[in-house]
Design a protein around this motif. Sequence first.
Motif, PDB file in Angstrom:
ATOM      1  N   PHE A  83     -37.827 -21.978  91.035  1.00  0.00           N
ATOM      2  CA  PHE A  83     -38.729 -21.404  90.271  1.00  0.00           C
ATOM      3  C   PHE A  83     -38.424 -21.995  88.554  1.00  0.00           C
ATOM      4  CE2 PHE A  83     -39.868 -18.319  87.127  1.00  0.00           C
ATOM      5  CZ  PHE A  83     -41.021 -18.378  87.166  1.00  0.00           C
ATOM      6  N   SER A  84     -37.306 -22.044  88.321  1.00  0.00           N
ATOM      7  CA  SER A  84     -36.737 -22.232  86.911  1.00  0.00           C
ATOM      8  C   SER A  84     -37.532 -23.844  86.714  1.00  0.00           C
ATOM      9  CB  SER A  84     -35.371 -22.426  86.872  1.00  0.00           C
ATOM     10  OG  SER A  84     -34.693 -23.202  87.934  1.00  0.00           O
ATOM     11  N   TYR A  85     -37.465 -24.681  87.611  1.00  0.00           N
ATOM     12  CA  TYR A  85     -38.217 -26.083  87.030  1.00  0.00           C
ATOM     13  C   TYR A  85     -39.687 -26.012  87.515  1.00  0.00           C
ATOM     14  CZ  TYR A  85     -37.644 -28.126  91.941  1.00  0.00           C
ATOM     15  OH  TYR A  85     -37.534 -28.068  93.257  1.00  0.00           O
ATOM     16  N   ILE A  86     -39.977 -25.191  88.682  1.00  0.00           N
ATOM     17  CA  ILE A  86     -41.602 -25.081  88.772  1.00  0.00           C
ATOM     18  C   ILE A  86     -42.461 -24.533  87.619  1.00  0.00           C
ATOM     19  CG2 ILE A  86     -43.308 -23.806  90.174  1.00  0.00           C
ATOM     20  CD1 ILE A  86     -41.307 -23.847  92.424  1.00  0.00           C
ATOM     21  N   ALA A  87     -41.754 -23.559  87.137  1.00  0.00           N
ATOM     22  CA  ALA A  87     -42.398 -22.670  86.028  1.00  0.00           C
ATOM     23  C   ALA A  87     -42.622 -23.691  84.656  1.00  0.00           C
ATOM     24  CB  ALA A  87     -41.451 -21.692  85.254  1.00  0.00           C
ATOM     25  N   TYR A  88     -41.888 -24.733  84.427  1.00  0.00           N
ATOM     26  CA  TYR A  88     -41.747 -25.540  83.220  1.00  0.00           C
ATOM     27  C   TYR A  88     -42.704 -26.983  83.614  1.00  0.00           C
ATOM     28  CZ  TYR A  88     -38.815 -22.303  81.655  1.00  0.00           C
ATOM     29  OH  TYR A  88     -38.594 -20.890  81.123  1.00  0.00           O
ATOM     30  N   SER A  93     -37.817 -12.561  86.884  1.00  0.00           N
ATOM     31  CA  SER A  93     -37.706 -11.870  85.475  1.00  0.00           C
ATOM     32  C   SER A  93     -38.206 -12.767  84.499  1.00  0.00           C
ATOM     33  CB  SER A  93     -36.154 -11.121  85.395  1.00  0.00           C
ATOM     34  OG  SER A  93     -35.424 -12.060  85.277  1.00  0.00           O
ATOM     35  N   GLY A  94     -38.807 -12.117  83.737  1.00  0.00           N
ATOM     36  CA  GLY A  94     -39.090 -12.884  82.441  1.00  0.00           C
ATOM     37  C   GLY A  94     -40.414 -13.757  82.540  1.00  0.00           C
ATOM     38  N   VAL A  95     -41.181 -13.430  83.416  1.00  0.00           N
ATOM     39  CA  VAL A  95     -42.534 -14.334  83.662  1.00  0.00           C
ATOM     40  C   VAL A  95     -43.363 -13.455  83.022  1.00  0.00           C
ATOM     41  CG1 VAL A  95     -44.151 -15.397  85.168  1.00  0.00           C
ATOM     42  CG2 VAL A  95     -41.658 -15.208  85.807  1.00  0.00           C
ATOM     43  N   LEU A 128     -46.483 -12.056  84.770  1.00  0.00           N
ATOM     44  CA  LEU A 128     -46.216 -10.817  85.833  1.00  0.00           C
ATOM     45  C   LEU A 128     -46.198  -9.585  84.833  1.00  0.00           C
ATOM     46  CD1 LEU A 128     -43.617 -11.949  88.433  1.00  0.00           C
ATOM     47  CD2 LEU A 128     -45.995 -11.048  88.592  1.00  0.00           C
ATOM     48  N   THR A 129     -45.677  -9.623  83.615  1.00  0.00           N
ATOM     49  CA  THR A 129     -45.565  -8.550  82.945  1.00  0.00           C
ATOM     50  C   THR A 129     -47.012  -7.997  82.477  1.00  0.00           C
ATOM     51  OG1 THR A 129     -43.355  -9.406  81.946  1.00  0.00           O
ATOM     52  CG2 THR A 129     -44.204  -7.496  81.100  1.00  0.00           C
ATOM     53  N   THR A 130     -47.797  -8.878  82.167  1.00  0.00           N
ATOM     54  CA  THR A 130     -48.956  -8.629  81.871  1.00  0.00           C
ATOM     55  C   THR A 130     -49.705  -7.968  83.205  1.00  0.00           C
ATOM     56  OG1 THR A 130     -49.020 -10.548  80.554  1.00  0.00           O
ATOM     57  CG2 THR A 130     -51.081  -9.391  80.697  1.00  0.00           C
ATOM     58  N   ALA A 131     -49.762  -8.654  84.190  1.00  0.00           N
ATOM     59  CA  ALA A 131     -50.206  -8.195  85.539  1.00  0.00           C
ATOM     60  C   ALA A 131     -49.785  -6.728  85.766  1.00  0.00           C
ATOM     61  CB  ALA A 131     -49.999  -9.074  86.593  1.00  0.00           C
TER      62      ALA A 131
END
Lengths: 194, 486
Positions: free
Chosen positions: B197-202, B271-273, B276-279
């Motif tokens: 995920f760490s590289y997918i996200a960026y 964590s830290g997305v 997701l927090t908004t959702a």
Amino acid sequence: MNLDTVIFIVSAVVAVFGATMMIAQRNPVASVLYLILSLVAQAVCYVQLSALFLGAILVVVYAGAIMVLFLFVIMLLNLRGSEDLGQPPKALSRFTKYTIGILMTLELVFIIKGAPLKAMATGLIGKAPDGFGSVEQVARLMFTDYLYPFELTGVLLLIAVVGAVVVAKSRKPGDPEETQTEETAGTNTNEAGS
Amino acid sequence: MVDYVSALSIDFNLIWPEIALLIGASVILLGSISKSFRPVIPAVALISCIVAMLLASQQWGHQGSGFADMVTCDNFGVMFKQIFLIASIVTLFLGFRYLKVKGLNRPEYYALILFSTAGMMVMANTADLVVMFLGLEIMSLPLYVLAGFNRRSLESSEAGIKYFLMGAFATAFLLMGIAFIYGAAETTNLRRIVTNFSYIAYDYNSTAIYFYSGIALTLIGFGFKIAAVPFHSWVPDVYQGAPTPVTAFFSVAPKAAGFAVMLRIFVFGLSGVELLTTAFWVLAVLTMSVGNILALRQDNVKRMLAYSSISHAGYILVAMTVGGADAVSSAIFYLVAYTMFNLGAFAVVTVMETRSGCRSEFSELTGLSKVHPYLAAILALFMFALSGFPPTAGFLGKFYIFSAAVHKGFIWLAVIGVMNSFVSVYYYLRVIKTAYFDEVKGKVTPVVLSPTVIIALIITALGTLGLGFFPQQLLEFSQAAIFGMP
């Protein structure tokens, strides 16, 4: 455009056509037949992806066994035509339905138009290794890496069987554990009234 | 072939509790052929639950994974296993007399409860999306059947069908989401998804879109299971129609299982997305508010409790929005507390429903305090706990969650949560008012309190009060449960 691409496009179009017709039909028997068509076309796609065994299983188990069973059930229940599907939906629900449908389609298009198809056309996706998708390979995966999920699937099937029996078993009138007590008789009349 | 076998990393220590339950269920199914075995079936179910509980306690403090990294073993999983087992033990006690009175005493009830609990335990210990999905199905299939267990009752059959259709619908979303995640992360293993995920996200190309679509779809799937608000439409009818002990069971256990997986995937893993927090923020606010407002208008106790269980899922979603060790441990604390007092409230409803013709309307509670002062008192206790009065566990649970939210700067979320708690006081106190102060019309039929139900009431009441007075122990356990989670 080589032969593979032609076969893929034809089978993909047939699969999507079958799936669309399946939900568009008001006659359940025709729906099932279209689903079988779609499944067979999908099996062709599987074979093209070197998943020979999965393709065969799809035809034998899904199109062959399960769908024919569906067909029998529908025929035995004697469902026919549109009369079983209720009135046409209200304007609001039709609106929501179409809105969501269009949104989902746009989303799908948006997602699909990305990498994979392009990659396939340019041959970026590599060739599968020898023996990929054979019975041996599938079995090896199933009994090594996926051993735990495989066993869990067994449990799941057992539960499905037990559940089906609970739901469908006919009750003997004399069974002491099944006799309707006064209390339930009372609630039942109430439920009928509500 | 030897190399394959050693690569399997088969480690039965990871799954003994599940095996104990499955053996218990199988013994019940096979043994029920003989008529003389039938009376001991509840005992067999109870024993296998207790054995599973002991086996699960043995896993406390052990870390490990096995079965080709499909199963993981940690304190977090053990904690949740205990919650499921407490819920199923109380449900077994509740069902005993209820089933006999309603003419439903069939061995499958006990076997299905055990199967379902085993599925939840698989979910709690999952390290892989495939296993998670299978656990979810093993949990859900018995619940569909149990909801429609009373085939003579139209409402129960309706509940079964409705739950099944909505559940299947949710499953389709979940499966689609897993497929997308698999496509983007190239694996179904949770740990590797997190590292990928760490590289997918960026990577702002199409891969991230697949991944986020997958996350959104799985979120919808879980939303159905925990009955969060836009996905709650099935809850009231299903809760009302299903046999009451079953309702008690699926108002707590599947919710806890859903939260276990959601915490593992979304809070620990991703964590830290910010998306997701908004959702979660939106979900939490909607779930709390809609659940509470709709509960105000109910005249049926079971329906009221159904909406109240929706709003309680909202409080736990607040903790998930906040994230971090404090919030998650308070979420676990709240789940345990909620399991206690919600099961207790349903236990009282179960007792009331064993009277003939009772449909759990509010009006049927009148005069309860005169005929059964103890039962009325215990009902009042659970209602106070549900609405969050001190010194019950309900107060502390909400206090921990909202103070964690304030600490992390989610002031508005905490304010909305507290306001919702105030709204909920109205309908919980209405139950107490009806039981204590409303005028009795006609004769009040006394209820029969069987020993098994009394045991269930004692367990839940002690839990509700005990956690309220001595929260430290459980709080330490729930902090230990998330210690070392990524």
